[in-house]
Design a protein around this motif. Sequence first.
Motif, PDB file in Angstrom:
ATOM      1  N   GLU A 164       0.747  -1.218  -0.053  1.00 15.66           N
ATOM      2  CA  GLU A 164      -0.090   0.032   0.061  1.00 15.66           C
ATOM      3  C   GLU A 164       0.923   1.191   0.127  1.00 15.66           C
ATOM      4  O   GLU A 164       0.459   2.337  -0.826  1.00 15.66           O
ATOM      5  CB  GLU A 164      -1.051   0.116   1.120  1.00 15.66           C
ATOM      6  N   GLU A 165       1.893   1.154   0.898  1.00 15.61           N
ATOM      7  CA  GLU A 165       2.656   2.351   1.054  1.00 15.61           C
ATOM      8  C   GLU A 165       3.472   2.424  -0.525  1.00 15.61           C
ATOM      9  O   GLU A 165       3.624   3.564  -1.023  1.00 15.61           O
ATOM     10  CB  GLU A 165       3.838   2.392   2.062  1.00 15.61           C
ATOM     11  N   ALA A 166       4.141   1.548  -1.323  1.00 13.29           N
ATOM     12  CA  ALA A 166       4.601   1.684  -2.383  1.00 13.29           C
ATOM     13  C   ALA A 166       3.745   2.262  -3.259  1.00 13.29           C
ATOM     14  O   ALA A 166       4.154   3.037  -4.180  1.00 13.29           O
ATOM     15  CB  ALA A 166       5.192   0.113  -2.763  1.00 13.29           C
ATOM     16  N   LYS A 167       2.518   1.667  -3.429  1.00 17.64           N
ATOM     17  CA  LYS A 167       1.515   2.087  -4.255  1.00 17.64           C
ATOM     18  C   LYS A 167       1.266   3.527  -4.036  1.00 17.64           C
ATOM     19  O   LYS A 167       1.053   4.472  -5.094  1.00 17.64           O
ATOM     20  CB  LYS A 167       0.182   1.449  -4.253  1.00 17.64           C
ATOM     21  N   GLY A 168       1.371   3.963  -2.827  1.00 20.12           N
ATOM     22  CA  GLY A 168       0.697   5.491  -2.582  1.00 20.12           C
ATOM     23  C   GLY A 168       1.940   6.164  -2.939  1.00 20.12           C
ATOM     24  O   GLY A 168       1.642   7.377  -3.658  1.00 20.12           O
ATOM     25  N   GLN A 169       3.043   5.829  -2.895  1.00 19.73           N
ATOM     26  CA  GLN A 169       4.150   6.861  -3.280  1.00 19.73           C
ATOM     27  C   GLN A 169       4.207   7.022  -4.706  1.00 19.73           C
ATOM     28  O   GLN A 169       4.552   8.058  -5.298  1.00 19.73           O
ATOM     29  CB  GLN A 169       5.456   6.182  -2.686  1.00 19.73           C
ATOM     30  N   LEU A 170       3.887   6.005  -5.503  1.00 20.17           N
ATOM     31  CA  LEU A 170       3.831   5.746  -6.910  1.00 20.17           C
ATOM     32  C   LEU A 170       2.814   6.896  -7.447  1.00 20.17           C
ATOM     33  O   LEU A 170       3.044   7.618  -8.533  1.00 20.17           O
ATOM     34  CB  LEU A 170       3.759   4.450  -7.689  1.00 20.17           C
ATOM     35  N   GLN A 171       1.539   6.584  -6.654  1.00 18.37           N
ATOM     36  CA  GLN A 171       0.616   7.545  -7.296  1.00 18.37           C
ATOM     37  C   GLN A 171       1.000   9.056  -7.080  1.00 18.37           C
ATOM     38  O   GLN A 171       0.724   9.924  -7.819  1.00 18.37           O
ATOM     39  CB  GLN A 171      -0.839   7.201  -6.151  1.00 18.37           C
ATOM     40  N   LYS A 172       1.553   9.308  -5.897  1.00 20.02           N
ATOM     41  CA  LYS A 172       1.949  10.597  -5.484  1.00 20.02           C
ATOM     42  C   LYS A 172       3.085  11.211  -6.785  1.00 20.02           C
ATOM     43  O   LYS A 172       3.076  12.330  -7.104  1.00 20.02           O
ATOM     44  CB  LYS A 172       2.684  10.738  -4.261  1.00 20.02           C
TER      45      LYS A 172
ATOM     46  N   PRO B 226       5.169  -3.851  -6.701  1.00 21.20           N
ATOM     47  CA  PRO B 226       5.472  -5.051  -5.762  1.00 21.20           C
ATOM     48  C   PRO B 226       6.982  -5.235  -5.721  1.00 21.20           C
ATOM     49  O   PRO B 226       7.795  -5.442  -4.673  1.00 21.20           O
ATOM     50  CB  PRO B 226       5.182  -6.286  -6.589  1.00 21.20           C
ATOM     51  N   HIS B 227       7.635  -4.363  -6.767  1.00 18.30           N
ATOM     52  CA  HIS B 227       9.203  -4.338  -6.751  1.00 18.30           C
ATOM     53  C   HIS B 227       9.873  -3.321  -5.625  1.00 18.30           C
ATOM     54  O   HIS B 227      11.208  -3.369  -5.579  1.00 18.30           O
ATOM     55  CB  HIS B 227       9.698  -3.928  -8.145  1.00 18.30           C
ATOM     56  N   ARG B 228       9.007  -2.550  -5.345  1.00 13.41           N
ATOM     57  CA  ARG B 228       9.297  -1.409  -4.288  1.00 13.41           C
ATOM     58  C   ARG B 228       8.776  -1.825  -2.706  1.00 13.41           C
ATOM     59  O   ARG B 228       8.787  -0.848  -1.815  1.00 13.41           O
ATOM     60  CB  ARG B 228       8.703  -0.339  -4.826  1.00 13.41           C
ATOM     61  N   VAL B 229       8.411  -3.188  -2.811  1.00 15.10           N
ATOM     62  CA  VAL B 229       7.725  -3.432  -1.401  1.00 15.10           C
ATOM     63  C   VAL B 229       9.088  -4.139  -0.629  1.00 15.10           C
ATOM     64  O   VAL B 229      10.174  -4.994  -1.105  1.00 15.10           O
ATOM     65  CB  VAL B 229       6.972  -4.681  -1.452  1.00 15.10           C
ATOM     66  N   PHE B 230       9.182  -3.704   0.636  1.00 12.79           N
ATOM     67  CA  PHE B 230      10.213  -4.284   1.549  1.00 12.79           C
ATOM     68  C   PHE B 230       9.424  -5.009   2.748  1.00 12.79           C
ATOM     69  O   PHE B 230       8.600  -4.249   3.503  1.00 12.79           O
ATOM     70  CB  PHE B 230      11.169  -3.085   2.349  1.00 12.79           C
TER      71      PHE B 230
END
Length: 541
Positions: A430-438, A451-455
């Motif tokens: 969710e956080e990764a998606k939020g960042q990309l949306q921003k 998914p590639h930006r998930v830790f």
Amino acid sequence: MQAIIEQLKTSVANTSATDIRAAFAADSNRFEHFSARFDDLLMDYSKSAVNKDIMALLQSLCEKAGVAEKREAMFTGEEINFTEGRAVLHTALRNRANTPVLVDGKDVMPDVNAVLAAMSDFAEGIRAGKITGSTGQQITDVVNIGIGGSDLGPAMATLALAPFHDGPRLHFVSNVDGAHIADTLARLEPETTLFIVASKTFTTIETMTNAATARRFIASMLGEDAVGQHFAAVSTALDKVKAFGIASDRVFGFWDWVGGRYSIWSAIGLPLMIAVGADNFAAFLTGAHAMDNHFRHAPFLENLPMLLGALGYYNRNVLDYATRAVLPYDQRLSRFPAYLQQLDMESNGKGVTIDGTPVKGNSGPVVWGEPGTNGQHAFYQLIHQGTSVIPAEFMIAAKGFEPELRHQHDLLIANCLAQSAALMKGRTLEEAKGQLQKAGMDAAKIDHIAPHRVFTGNRPSITFVYEQLTPFALGRLIALYEHRVFVEGVLFGINSFDQWGVELGKELATGLLPVVEGKAGTDGQDASTAGLVQVLSSLAR
Ligand code: F6P
């Protein structure tokens, strides 16, 4: 013990102990609850996968294993290295209280003090130019020839204490590869060079071969008579040193109750003493002695080596993490991971317990590391997102020795703290998606990339903070890790003080030398070894 280990496993399975991120969210005082301090040395283990119950179980485990009793047996000179019939008394070498330490009924302290005094006289004589080379010139370069414990300690510590290094330049030759000594000699003037041959046994093939090469270097350039003034030796095998031809007033002894990887405190520390002076070397010993007292007397939850050892055992045998990374955010500790590899892996890389039965579970983990921030641009990717969890141990000083570069030290601190925070927190989908949306990415691409930006986060670490890397602080840090190895060794149920595992390779190398030299055939060698010998010899022609 097995029952407690099972309880620990059950506790991990049935609680959210490994959700470190959630533990921080639930307890705003987690740092206070899971950190311990010895003077300026702080150990923050709040980012480990523990809770109060697990810490209580680890304490019980240490009690059940008899860590405290075995610790006393070590400090009081019992023959705990039973496979070699020896006491384990590196702590006597830094016993600044000078209280008697008995081995076979004899106090070892007078001998310890006498060698220390002789080392000081020699080191200060070299530093002041009173002890010179054969032509009367001041010694400007000292070459330590040794390997393993007769190399790694002084090499690591000399680098670590660079701000205190005001004596001659130091060089370390260890590898039997002729390139090592050739490259070193190429930079040196024989008239102003002193070689220290450092070997506990004085039989180690690498050291003896390099020492012979160094001897030829001096003899061919300055004459045979000059050799004596360009050599000193450190060993427990005084008869063998004599046979090599080093004068007795240049031989500094130590004892079989000092393990090679625990010998930096002995005469093996001579090059360090020449580099930084006798007073700084004394402060280094004092730091280790302070840690010895702390280890011996502090209660479990305040006892840094106990905590570090218990957590190391827990990571290895309860959580099943196979390696641990040591990540000093201190460039001058760049050889510390290599030093710890010998200390830890030669001590605790064992397969049988003290009663000769196979170790239950695992013994010591693989220890590895590099200083930060360099490692961040190399292998941290795997620590953050790889499929194996690797507990990390960070260390950082509050201040460096370059006040004019304070900004760089602040950057170093920020990076160190950021890494352990990132390992713990991670980043959800969710956080990764939020960042990309921003950032304005379109929805289809976000699904593809996020998914590639998930830790995963929840990756454990321990952070050590100390005021500054002084001789005292370095001595204390090394002693902390020595005792952690001891605690883990007791929990694994092994003898941490022998090293039979290095013997087989040595024996085979001795047998293979005539084969490599073409003086013997490859009969009796396995097909791979025989094939490799043949290819190497045909390529060398
Ligand atoms: O081969 C391993 C080892 O025995 C280490 O334990 C030791 O530190 C190293 O070799 C060097 O031994 P020595 O000081 O006897 O030359």
